[in-house]
Scaffold this motif. Structure first.
Motif, PDB file in Angstrom:
ATOM      1  N   PRO A 298     -33.065  77.199  -5.325  1.00  0.00           N
ATOM      2  CA  PRO A 298     -33.739  78.488  -5.464  1.00  0.00           C
ATOM      3  C   PRO A 298     -34.099  79.101  -4.124  1.00  0.00           C
ATOM      4  O   PRO A 298     -34.031  78.468  -3.068  1.00  0.00           O
ATOM      5  CB  PRO A 298     -35.009  78.108  -6.237  1.00  0.00           C
ATOM      6  N   LEU A 299     -34.519  80.356  -4.192  1.00  0.00           N
ATOM      7  CA  LEU A 299     -35.148  81.051  -3.076  1.00  0.00           C
ATOM      8  C   LEU A 299     -36.631  81.109  -3.400  1.00  0.00           C
ATOM      9  O   LEU A 299     -37.020  81.587  -4.473  1.00  0.00           O
ATOM     10  CB  LEU A 299     -34.559  82.452  -2.932  1.00  0.00           C
ATOM     11  N   LEU A 300     -37.479  80.606  -2.513  1.00  0.00           N
ATOM     12  CA  LEU A 300     -38.908  80.542  -2.765  1.00  0.00           C
ATOM     13  C   LEU A 300     -39.616  81.729  -2.115  1.00  0.00           C
ATOM     14  O   LEU A 300     -39.301  82.114  -0.984  1.00  0.00           O
ATOM     15  CB  LEU A 300     -39.488  79.234  -2.224  1.00  0.00           C
ATOM     16  N   VAL A 301     -40.583  82.294  -2.848  1.00  0.00           N
ATOM     17  CA  VAL A 301     -41.350  83.435  -2.371  1.00  0.00           C
ATOM     18  C   VAL A 301     -42.830  83.097  -2.490  1.00  0.00           C
ATOM     19  O   VAL A 301     -43.281  82.604  -3.528  1.00  0.00           O
ATOM     20  CB  VAL A 301     -41.037  84.708  -3.185  1.00  0.00           C
TER      21      VAL A 301
ATOM     22  N   THR B   1     -36.473  70.748  -4.604  1.00  0.00           N
ATOM     23  CA  THR B   1     -35.353  71.602  -5.025  1.00  0.00           C
ATOM     24  C   THR B   1     -34.278  71.768  -3.971  1.00  0.00           C
ATOM     25  O   THR B   1     -33.186  72.241  -4.271  1.00  0.00           O
ATOM     26  CB  THR B   1     -35.876  73.004  -5.397  1.00  0.00           C
ATOM     27  N   GLY B   2     -34.595  71.426  -2.702  1.00  0.00           N
ATOM     28  CA  GLY B   2     -33.628  71.657  -1.635  1.00  0.00           C
ATOM     29  C   GLY B   2     -33.432  73.133  -1.344  1.00  0.00           C
ATOM     30  O   GLY B   2     -32.333  73.562  -0.967  1.00  0.00           O
ATOM     31  N   ALA B   3     -34.483  73.940  -1.508  1.00  0.00           N
ATOM     32  CA  ALA B   3     -34.395  75.386  -1.268  1.00  0.00           C
ATOM     33  C   ALA B   3     -33.882  75.668   0.133  1.00  0.00           C
ATOM     34  O   ALA B   3     -34.222  74.971   1.090  1.00  0.00           O
ATOM     35  CB  ALA B   3     -35.763  76.026  -1.475  1.00  0.00           C
ATOM     36  N   ARG B   4     -33.056  76.693   0.251  1.00  0.00           N
ATOM     37  CA  ARG B   4     -32.477  77.056   1.554  1.00  0.00           C
ATOM     38  C   ARG B   4     -33.262  78.140   2.263  1.00  0.00           C
ATOM     39  O   ARG B   4     -33.134  78.305   3.476  1.00  0.00           O
ATOM     40  CB  ARG B   4     -31.029  77.508   1.369  1.00  0.00           C
ATOM     41  N   LEU B   5     -34.071  78.927   1.525  1.00  0.00           N
ATOM     42  CA  LEU B   5     -34.775  80.046   2.136  1.00  0.00           C
ATOM     43  C   LEU B   5     -36.147  80.203   1.500  1.00  0.00           C
ATOM     44  O   LEU B   5     -36.289  80.141   0.285  1.00  0.00           O
ATOM     45  CB  LEU B   5     -33.973  81.347   1.957  1.00  0.00           C
ATOM     46  N   VAL B   6     -37.146  80.399   2.364  1.00  0.00           N
ATOM     47  CA  VAL B   6     -38.497  80.738   1.931  1.00  0.00           C
ATOM     48  C   VAL B   6     -38.841  82.103   2.524  1.00  0.00           C
ATOM     49  O   VAL B   6     -38.714  82.303   3.735  1.00  0.00           O
ATOM     50  CB  VAL B   6     -39.527  79.693   2.408  1.00  0.00           C
ATOM     51  N   VAL B   7     -39.264  83.046   1.664  1.00  0.00           N
ATOM     52  CA  VAL B   7     -39.712  84.358   2.113  1.00  0.00           C
ATOM     53  C   VAL B   7     -41.231  84.388   1.997  1.00  0.00           C
ATOM     54  O   VAL B   7     -41.777  84.203   0.911  1.00  0.00           O
ATOM     55  CB  VAL B   7     -39.078  85.494   1.286  1.00  0.00           C
TER      56      VAL B   7
ATOM     57  N   ARG C 298     -35.848  71.876   7.660  1.00  0.00           N
ATOM     58  CA  ARG C 298     -34.524  72.490   7.725  1.00  0.00           C
ATOM     59  C   ARG C 298     -34.440  73.836   7.014  1.00  0.00           C
ATOM     60  O   ARG C 298     -33.485  74.583   7.215  1.00  0.00           O
ATOM     61  CB  ARG C 298     -33.483  71.546   7.110  1.00  0.00           C
ATOM     62  N   VAL C 299     -35.405  74.159   6.181  1.00  0.00           N
ATOM     63  CA  VAL C 299     -35.321  75.382   5.393  1.00  0.00           C
ATOM     64  C   VAL C 299     -35.448  76.607   6.302  1.00  0.00           C
ATOM     65  O   VAL C 299     -36.147  76.586   7.314  1.00  0.00           O
ATOM     66  CB  VAL C 299     -36.420  75.394   4.301  1.00  0.00           C
ATOM     67  N   SER C 300     -34.745  77.692   5.957  1.00  0.00           N
ATOM     68  CA  SER C 300     -34.877  78.948   6.679  1.00  0.00           C
ATOM     69  C   SER C 300     -36.124  79.678   6.198  1.00  0.00           C
ATOM     70  O   SER C 300     -36.460  79.646   5.011  1.00  0.00           O
ATOM     71  CB  SER C 300     -33.639  79.815   6.455  1.00  0.00           C
ATOM     72  N   ILE C 301     -36.803  80.352   7.130  1.00  0.00           N
ATOM     73  CA  ILE C 301     -38.044  81.067   6.811  1.00  0.00           C
ATOM     74  C   ILE C 301     -37.924  82.517   7.269  1.00  0.00           C
ATOM     75  O   ILE C 301     -37.655  82.788   8.444  1.00  0.00           O
ATOM     76  CB  ILE C 301     -39.263  80.413   7.491  1.00  0.00           C
ATOM     77  N   LEU C 302     -38.125  83.440   6.327  1.00  0.00           N
ATOM     78  CA  LEU C 302     -38.151  84.876   6.615  1.00  0.00           C
ATOM     79  C   LEU C 302     -39.555  85.386   6.308  1.00  0.00           C
ATOM     80  O   LEU C 302     -40.076  85.155   5.221  1.00  0.00           O
ATOM     81  CB  LEU C 302     -37.123  85.610   5.755  1.00  0.00           C
ATOM     82  N   VAL C 303     -40.175  86.068   7.272  1.00  0.00           N
ATOM     83  CA  VAL C 303     -41.535  86.584   7.109  1.00  0.00           C
ATOM     84  C   VAL C 303     -41.485  88.104   7.027  1.00  0.00           C
ATOM     85  O   VAL C 303     -40.801  88.762   7.830  1.00  0.00           O
ATOM     86  CB  VAL C 303     -42.426  86.144   8.293  1.00  0.00           C
ATOM     87  N   LEU C 304     -42.219  88.665   6.050  1.00  0.00           N
ATOM     88  CA  LEU C 304     -42.343  90.119   5.894  1.00  0.00           C
ATOM     89  C   LEU C 304     -43.773  90.515   6.239  1.00  0.00           C
ATOM     90  O   LEU C 304     -44.728  90.059   5.604  1.00  0.00           O
ATOM     91  CB  LEU C 304     -41.987  90.537   4.472  1.00  0.00           C
ATOM     92  N   VAL C 305     -43.921  91.347   7.263  1.00  0.00           N
ATOM     93  CA  VAL C 305     -45.230  91.708   7.816  1.00  0.00           C
ATOM     94  C   VAL C 305     -45.616  93.105   7.342  1.00  0.00           C
ATOM     95  O   VAL C 305     -44.812  94.040   7.441  1.00  0.00           O
ATOM     96  CB  VAL C 305     -45.185  91.670   9.364  1.00  0.00           C
TER      97      VAL C 305
ATOM     98  N   LEU D 180     -29.435  83.993   6.286  1.00  0.00           N
ATOM     99  CA  LEU D 180     -30.240  82.781   6.174  1.00  0.00           C
ATOM    100  C   LEU D 180     -29.908  81.968   4.935  1.00  0.00           C
ATOM    101  O   LEU D 180     -30.103  80.752   4.918  1.00  0.00           O
ATOM    102  CB  LEU D 180     -31.720  83.154   6.178  1.00  0.00           C
ATOM    103  N   LEU D 181     -29.390  82.614   3.904  1.00  0.00           N
ATOM    104  CA  LEU D 181     -29.040  81.877   2.685  1.00  0.00           C
ATOM    105  C   LEU D 181     -27.735  81.111   2.815  1.00  0.00           C
ATOM    106  O   LEU D 181     -27.593  80.019   2.267  1.00  0.00           O
ATOM    107  CB  LEU D 181     -28.928  82.833   1.494  1.00  0.00           C
ATOM    108  N   VAL D 182     -26.767  81.657   3.528  1.00  0.00           N
ATOM    109  CA  VAL D 182     -25.429  81.072   3.490  1.00  0.00           C
ATOM    110  C   VAL D 182     -25.101  80.223   4.710  1.00  0.00           C
ATOM    111  O   VAL D 182     -24.074  79.566   4.741  1.00  0.00           O
ATOM    112  CB  VAL D 182     -24.341  82.166   3.352  1.00  0.00           C
ATOM    113  N   VAL D 183     -25.960  80.215   5.735  1.00  0.00           N
ATOM    114  CA  VAL D 183     -25.612  79.504   6.964  1.00  0.00           C
ATOM    115  C   VAL D 183     -25.668  77.993   6.759  1.00  0.00           C
ATOM    116  O   VAL D 183     -26.699  77.459   6.380  1.00  0.00           O
ATOM    117  CB  VAL D 183     -26.577  79.894   8.106  1.00  0.00           C
TER     118      VAL D 183
END
Length: 309
Positions: free
Chosen positions: A4-7, A45-51, A76-83, A120-123
């Motif tokens: 999943p993608l976690l938010v 879950t092995g999530a690849r991206l956390v927003v 190892r998970v990718s992290i994207l931050v929305l400010v 960040l999802l596919v790398v």
């Protein structure tokens, strides 16, 4: 089961509206209320991206990022931050320094947001890769010797975690060269330091580096590496095979390997291990030098150790 993608810290429904690219996978988006719930969820879950957004009820945003990065099972998970647009200046830089891959300020540009999510999802990553890397800081005088050197700690098609004993100035652009065993030419890239990486342990300094440009031939080789289609260091039954000489300096033992021909000359690889743990052939990659002849490569390796060992 798809990962999943976690938010957390923002409304997942608003993210779907802002990034339509996620609509096809909306069933895989999982909303978390508490930052502390992210770590077990990522591990499970092995999530690849956390927003992440700022509305975390239990932790400061930067502290949540640091906790994710400090855990071996979640780093190892990718992290994207929305400010939020109303946040004071410097919020994006603080998130990047804490370990986020990217930080975007509202109002968001849809194309930029979707580009980062897709990236960040596919790398694919090869976390355990140790590739010798050297280079120059763009815009500085180019002396005969390299400006800095080190090893990759993880690498992807978009960037790397660099471990270097040389301190780099804040956010420089870098001309990079990678030496990959079994590949006759150097891989090249233009990169930029986007954050310091405290998770890289002593004696190295750690830096997160984003690739700004990479020639197609280098992309092809790097794609094979991260896809595990290209072995880095072939196993040899004779562990001492190929070692030309050893050098002992302080607490370290350095192995200088026999020079090998490349398309630009001859290269000699230097490997390193602690005195306590060293045995012939078990040292890890440290650096690669190049010269016009085998003898010149060996001299360059010894000179390098005199200066930097």
């Amino acid at each position: 089961m798809p990962t999943p993608l976690l938010v957390a810290g923002l409304d997942a429904r608003s993210l779907l509206l802002e990034a339509p690219v996620l609509q096809r996978d909306k069933d895989l988006i999982v909303q978390e209320e508490w930052a502390r719930e992210l770590l077990p969820r990522i591990a499970r879950t092995g999530a690849r991206l956390v927003v992440l957004g700022p509305r975390l009820p239990d932790l400061e945003l930067t502290e949540a990022i640091r906790r994710i990065r400090s855990s071996p099972v979640t780093r190892r998970v990718s992290i994207l931050v929305l400010v939020p647009g109303a946040d004071p200046p410097g919020a994006e830089e603080a998130a990047l320094e804490a370990g986020a891959n990217a930080a975007l300020r509202r109002p968001l540009d849809r194309g930029e947001l979707e580009s980062w999510i897709t990236k960040l999802l596919v790398v694919p990553r090869r976390i355990d890769t140790r590739i010798p890397v050297q280079g120059q800081v763009v815009g500085t005088p180019r002396p005969a010797a390299v400006h800095f050197y080190g090893l990759t700690r993880n690498v992807s098609l978009n960037g790397m975690l660099l471990a270097s004993p040389v301190k780099l100035e804040e956010a420089p652009d870098l001309d990079l060269e990678f030496s990959v065993t079994g590949v006759p030419h150097l891989l090249r890239a233009l990169g930029r330091v986007v954050r310091e990486a405290p998770e890289v342990a002593w004696p190295y300094l750690g830096y997160g580096v984003e690739f700004l440009f990479m020639p197609p031939e280098s992309q092809e080789v790097l794609g094979a590496l991260v896809g595990r289609r290209l072995p880095l260091f072939p196993y040899s039954r004779d562990l001492s095979h190929g070692i030309h000489s050893t050098v002992r300096r302080d607490e370290w033992v350095y192995e200088i390997l026999d020079p090998v021909p490349r398309d630009t000359g001859w290269q000699a690889e230097i490997r390193r291990a602690t005195r306590v743990g060293w045995r012939p052939g078990v040292a890890g990659p440290f650096f690669v030098v190049e010269a016009g002849s085998p003898e010149g490569a060996l001299r360059a390796a010894r000179d390098f150790l005199v200066r930097y060992g």
